[in-house]
Design a protein around this motif. Structure first.
Motif, mmCIF file in Angstrom:
data_model
loop_
_atom_site.group_PDB
_atom_site.id
_atom_site.type_symbol
_atom_site.label_atom_id
_atom_site.label_comp_id
_atom_site.label_asym_id
_atom_site.label_seq_id
_atom_site.Cartn_x
_atom_site.Cartn_y
_atom_site.Cartn_z
ATOM 1 N N ILE A 104 28.226 1.515 32.482
ATOM 2 C CA ILE A 104 28.602 2.477 33.414
ATOM 3 C C ILE A 104 27.258 3.366 33.733
ATOM 4 C CG2 ILE A 104 29.802 4.718 33.665
ATOM 5 C CD1 ILE A 104 31.952 3.633 31.429
ATOM 6 N N ILE A 105 27.159 3.765 34.892
ATOM 7 C CA ILE A 105 26.047 4.479 35.351
ATOM 8 C C ILE A 105 26.405 5.467 36.136
ATOM 9 C CG2 ILE A 105 24.263 2.494 35.107
ATOM 10 C CD1 ILE A 105 24.092 2.287 38.273
ATOM 11 N N GLN A 106 25.536 6.727 36.346
ATOM 12 C CA GLN A 106 25.810 7.807 37.334
ATOM 13 C C GLN A 106 24.348 8.454 37.501
ATOM 14 O OE1 GLN A 106 28.531 10.989 36.499
ATOM 15 N NE2 GLN A 106 28.530 11.473 38.794
ATOM 16 N N ASN A 107 23.635 8.161 38.670
ATOM 17 C CA ASN A 107 22.547 8.844 38.903
ATOM 18 C C ASN A 107 22.473 10.099 39.846
ATOM 19 O OD1 ASN A 107 22.501 7.745 41.615
ATOM 20 N ND2 ASN A 107 21.763 5.807 40.718
ATOM 21 N N ARG A 108 21.414 10.431 40.121
ATOM 22 C CA ARG A 108 21.401 11.688 40.803
ATOM 23 C C ARG A 108 21.780 11.942 42.237
ATOM 24 N NH1 ARG A 108 17.502 15.166 38.130
ATOM 25 N NH2 ARG A 108 16.194 14.014 36.612
ATOM 26 N N SER A 109 21.776 10.558 42.776
ATOM 27 C CA SER A 109 22.543 10.591 44.062
ATOM 28 C C SER A 109 23.825 10.028 43.885
ATOM 29 C CB SER A 109 21.819 9.345 44.664
ATOM 30 O OG SER A 109 21.744 8.224 44.270
ATOM 31 N N MET A 110 24.585 10.036 42.923
ATOM 32 C CA MET A 110 26.115 9.394 42.782
ATOM 33 C C MET A 110 27.203 10.665 42.360
ATOM 34 S SD MET A 110 25.245 5.995 41.019
ATOM 35 C CE MET A 110 26.790 5.922 40.772
ATOM 36 N N ARG A 111 28.065 11.049 43.108
ATOM 37 C CA ARG A 111 29.025 11.897 42.787
ATOM 38 C C ARG A 111 29.921 11.374 41.552
ATOM 39 N NH1 ARG A 111 31.490 15.404 47.407
ATOM 40 N NH2 ARG A 111 32.389 16.273 45.630
ATOM 41 N N THR A 112 29.977 10.338 41.779
ATOM 42 C CA THR A 112 31.159 9.367 41.004
ATOM 43 C C THR A 112 30.480 8.159 40.024
ATOM 44 O OG1 THR A 112 32.924 9.980 42.639
ATOM 45 C CG2 THR A 112 33.346 8.234 40.967
ATOM 46 N N PRO A 113 30.738 8.027 38.836
ATOM 47 C CA PRO A 113 30.142 7.105 37.972
ATOM 48 C C PRO A 113 30.503 5.813 38.556
ATOM 49 C CG PRO A 113 31.711 8.249 36.608
ATOM 50 C CD PRO A 113 31.586 8.911 38.091
ATOM 51 N N LEU A 157 33.290 -1.277 40.329
ATOM 52 C CA LEU A 157 34.327 -0.093 40.926
ATOM 53 C C LEU A 157 33.622 1.386 40.487
ATOM 54 C CD1 LEU A 157 36.218 1.467 38.676
ATOM 55 C CD2 LEU A 157 37.350 -0.612 38.670
ATOM 56 N N TYR A 158 34.216 2.396 41.349
ATOM 57 C CA TYR A 158 33.786 3.618 41.115
ATOM 58 C C TYR A 158 35.004 4.431 40.730
ATOM 59 C CZ TYR A 158 29.307 2.961 43.619
ATOM 60 O OH TYR A 158 28.069 2.339 43.805
ATOM 61 N N SER A 159 34.895 5.337 39.786
ATOM 62 C CA SER A 159 35.893 6.247 39.197
ATOM 63 C C SER A 159 35.514 7.303 38.360
ATOM 64 C CB SER A 159 36.933 5.611 38.528
ATOM 65 O OG SER A 159 38.102 6.216 37.903
ATOM 66 N N LYS A 160 35.871 8.641 38.686
ATOM 67 C CA LYS A 160 35.752 9.779 37.923
ATOM 68 C C LYS A 160 36.346 9.754 36.416
ATOM 69 C CE LYS A 160 39.055 12.622 40.066
ATOM 70 N NZ LYS A 160 39.516 11.463 41.131
ATOM 71 N N HIS A 161 37.095 8.661 36.606
ATOM 72 C CA HIS A 161 38.121 8.712 34.940
ATOM 73 C C HIS A 161 37.202 7.790 34.098
ATOM 74 C CE1 HIS A 161 41.095 11.038 37.324
ATOM 75 N NE2 HIS A 161 41.270 10.057 37.690
ATOM 76 N N LEU A 162 36.234 7.105 34.607
ATOM 77 C CA LEU A 162 35.697 6.093 33.610
ATOM 78 C C LEU A 162 35.057 6.875 32.178
ATOM 79 C CD1 LEU A 162 33.281 4.236 36.332
ATOM 80 C CD2 LEU A 162 35.344 3.580 35.097
ATOM 81 N N TRP A 163 34.542 7.878 32.105
ATOM 82 C CA TRP A 163 34.345 8.377 30.928
ATOM 83 C C TRP A 163 35.425 8.866 29.831
ATOM 84 C CZ3 TRP A 163 29.430 8.414 31.892
ATOM 85 C CH2 TRP A 163 29.174 8.331 33.110
ATOM 86 N N CYS A 164 36.639 8.696 30.363
ATOM 87 C CA CYS A 164 37.902 9.033 29.601
ATOM 88 C C CYS A 164 38.309 7.601 29.385
ATOM 89 C CB CYS A 164 39.057 9.641 30.498
ATOM 90 S SG CYS A 164 40.586 9.838 29.670
ATOM 91 N N LEU A 165 38.220 6.664 29.907
ATOM 92 C CA LEU A 165 38.644 5.185 29.422
ATOM 93 C C LEU A 165 37.433 4.541 28.710
ATOM 94 C CD1 LEU A 165 41.277 3.554 30.484
ATOM 95 C CD2 LEU A 165 40.697 5.851 31.562
ATOM 96 N N PHE A 166 36.306 4.676 28.516
ATOM 97 C CA PHE A 166 35.461 4.123 28.049
ATOM 98 C C PHE A 166 34.400 5.356 27.406
ATOM 99 C CE2 PHE A 166 36.567 1.280 31.508
ATOM 100 C CZ PHE A 166 37.036 0.244 30.870
ATOM 101 N N PRO A 167 34.969 5.701 26.225
ATOM 102 C CA PRO A 167 34.092 6.844 25.478
ATOM 103 C C PRO A 167 33.125 6.364 24.717
ATOM 104 C CG PRO A 167 36.209 6.344 24.343
ATOM 105 C CD PRO A 167 36.318 5.665 25.788
ATOM 106 N N GLN A 168 32.718 4.727 24.654
ATOM 107 C CA GLN A 168 31.668 4.214 24.093
ATOM 108 C C GLN A 168 30.544 4.347 24.923
ATOM 109 O OE1 GLN A 168 34.727 2.599 24.052
ATOM 110 N NE2 GLN A 168 35.138 3.375 22.029
ATOM 111 N N HIS A 169 30.783 4.943 26.223
ATOM 112 C CA HIS A 169 29.362 5.011 27.024
ATOM 113 C C HIS A 169 28.421 6.028 26.407
ATOM 114 C CE1 HIS A 169 26.873 5.216 30.389
ATOM 115 N NE2 HIS A 169 27.199 6.360 30.639
ATOM 116 N N GLY A 170 27.192 5.909 26.665
ATOM 117 C CA GLY A 170 26.152 6.904 26.097
ATOM 118 C C GLY A 170 24.780 6.456 26.598
ATOM 119 N N PRO A 171 23.864 7.259 26.281
ATOM 120 C CA PRO A 171 22.465 6.858 26.456
ATOM 121 C C PRO A 171 21.976 5.874 25.820
ATOM 122 C CG PRO A 171 22.430 8.920 25.134
ATOM 123 C CD PRO A 171 24.005 8.550 25.720
ATOM 124 N N GLY A 172 21.032 4.732 26.367
ATOM 125 C CA GLY A 172 20.495 3.775 25.823
ATOM 126 C C GLY A 172 21.472 2.620 25.571
#
Length: 267
Positions: free
Chosen positions: A89-98, A141-156
């Motif tokens: 999962i990524i979200q950079n400065r130019s993206m409003r939605t991960p 796909l793009y979705s603002k709900h990704l953080w809720c569905l995949f809490p394993q995401h993190g830096p690194g």
């Protein structure tokens, strides 16, 4: 390439508490301060809450599969396995939605179709696309709900941080263990033919037999895989392959038969 900036994860309970305070007339800044949440996030939650209640004409609201209790468990278990193996999962400065991306090798078109179909089943309100890469496709796909569905995401990278399932995820995996195992094998595993030789009546003969491999650098992800195999009665062993110690092997005839019945080779 733009710098990837991971968004902070806020559990649904925090959002629900924020909404409750906002509905009493509390100011955004006050809610942000007491919950230690960025004011921009509070503003966004307030806007989405107003949209859900029809106070923002024309506003579009996509459902969160988990929070709105429309999550298809078996499809999610399979997608979770794919994500832990070949997803990010990524979200950079130019993206409003991960965005969620699962990389599928072009050698397995059936797997690519299954991945896309599963994404559409889990995220019913979101479009899914395929992006051609060298030797593979990025199913995305793009979705603002990704953080809720995949809490394993993190830096690194995944193998550089702790990977553990939330209780609600473990409940889904326990209910649909074969879907989870199939997702892991389809992402970071394979079924191949192994061989050995034996001397029979003074003559050396070659024998071939099927075998499943799962390879992942993360100790935690391999543990999730083997814990699930244990619950399913599948026998496995650690295996060093080509100098790599990160392999799990399933070679016993009865266990391979179980894997064939519920997982099968990539296609």
């Amino acid at each position: 390439m733009p710098e990837c900036i991971p968004m902070p994860f806020h559990p649904p309970e925090t959002r629900h508490r924020a909404i409750a305070l906002l509905r009493t007339g509390a100011k955004n800044a006050h809610v942000a301060r007491i919950l230690d949440v960025p004011s921009g996030t509070i503003s966004y939650w307030k806007h989405m809450d107003r949209a859900e209640r029809g106070e923002c004409p024309g506003a579009h609201r996509s459902r969160c599969p988990r929070c709105d209790e429309v999550l298809e468990w078996s499809a999610y278990a399979y997608l979770l396995g794919l994500y832990l193996g070949d997803g990010h999962i990524i979200q950079n400065r130019s993206m409003r939605t991960p965005s969620l991306s699962i990389f599928c090798d072009d050698s397995w078109p059936g797997l690519m179709d299954a991945c896309e179909s599963t994404m559409r089943t889990v995220f019913r309100d979101n479009a899914v696309c395929r992006v051609q890469r060298r030797g593979s496709h990025e199913v995305k796909l793009y979705s603002k709900h990704l953080w809720c569905l995949f809490p394993q995401h993190g830096p690194g990278r995944k193998h550089e941080r702790k990977i553990a399932l939330e209780p609600w995820q473990q409940e889904i995996v326990d209910a649909h263990p074969w879907d989870f195992v199939r997702g892991l094998v389809h992402s970071d595993g394979c079924r191949n033919m192994n061989w050995t030789t034996r001397v029979v009546n003074g003559e050396r003969k070659r024998y071939e037999y099927p075998r499943y491999f799962f390879t992942n650098v993360s100790d935690d992800i391999r543990q999730l895989f083997t814990d699930t195999l244990d619950k399913l009665g599948v026998e496995w062993t650690h295996c060093t392959r080509n100098g790599s110690p990160y392999n799990i092997s399933v070679a016993r005839r009865a266990s391979v038969a179980l894997m064939d019945a519920h997982v099968g080779p990539k296609y």
